[in-house]
Design an enzyme around this catalytic site. Sequence first.
Site, PDB file in Angstrom:
ATOM      1  N   VAL A 180       0.871  -1.173   0.000  1.00 45.40           N
ATOM      2  CA  VAL A 180       0.000   0.000   0.000  1.00 45.40           C
ATOM      3  C   VAL A 180       0.906   1.220   0.000  1.00 45.40           C
ATOM      4  CG1 VAL A 180      -2.041  -1.061   1.053  1.00 45.40           C
ATOM      5  CG2 VAL A 180      -0.246  -0.123   2.512  1.00 45.40           C
ATOM      6  N   SER A 181       0.431   2.330  -0.555  1.00 42.46           N
ATOM      7  CA  SER A 181       1.278   3.500  -0.757  1.00 42.46           C
ATOM      8  C   SER A 181       1.604   4.259   0.521  1.00 42.46           C
ATOM      9  CB  SER A 181       0.636   4.445  -1.767  1.00 42.46           C
ATOM     10  OG  SER A 181       0.539   3.789  -3.012  1.00 42.46           O
ATOM     11  N   THR A 182       0.701   4.260   1.482  1.00 46.02           N
ATOM     12  CA  THR A 182       0.958   4.999   2.722  1.00 46.02           C
ATOM     13  C   THR A 182       0.597   4.134   3.913  1.00 46.02           C
ATOM     14  OG1 THR A 182      -1.257   5.927   2.892  1.00 46.02           O
ATOM     15  CG2 THR A 182       0.331   7.176   1.579  1.00 46.02           C
ATOM     16  N   GLN A 209      -3.169   3.600   4.552  1.00 51.14           N
ATOM     17  CA  GLN A 209      -3.971   2.676   3.762  1.00 51.14           C
ATOM     18  C   GLN A 209      -3.929   1.285   4.377  1.00 51.14           C
ATOM     19  OE1 GLN A 209      -2.145   3.241  -0.098  1.00 51.14           O
ATOM     20  NE2 GLN A 209      -3.819   4.572  -0.737  1.00 51.14           N
TER      21      GLN A 209
END
Length: 189
Positions: free
Chosen positions: A9-11, A14
Amino acid sequence: MSAVGYARVSTSDQNPEAQTDALRQAGCERIFVDHASGVKASRPQLDAALDYVRAGDVLTVWRLDRLGRSLPHLIEVVQGLGGRGVEFRSLTEEIDTTTPTGRLLFHVAGAFAQFERDLVRERTHAGLAAARARGHVGGRPTVMTPERLRQAERMREDGQTIEQIAGVLGVGRSSVSRALSRVQSPPSS
């Protein structure tokens, strides 16, 4: 044969649960999860997953973009796995290198990636050639301005070392050395 999952996941805000649930459902016994942007070169859990898998294992992702930063990077990772006897599977795109059709699809994607790299290289070379034809020279401007070069020549004649000259001028030793060598042996035409 063991299915090993990788999710990203990007962050950290998330939630990777949708990916990890799908990977568990696909039979993954071990799942590595990164919380990092896809463009970041450093993804510790991907590195751990790549170290963990052995010949006969299948590295499984929920979607292709979870694994590779770009198509060329994805191709490189999967080819590296294949070279070690590790297969690859993407659940969403239904690419599975354990099957002949999956290998074909992956090789077609690789051919397109290579074609894209070749086109970029071709356009870059053409652009540089056109710029040179117009008299533009690429690269950074030299730090050795004509004034600095004259001062370097005087200092060299006075017996100063390259290191001393570079220190006084506030430039790197290699810049001084290169500039002085060009003056001492001008290019032939």
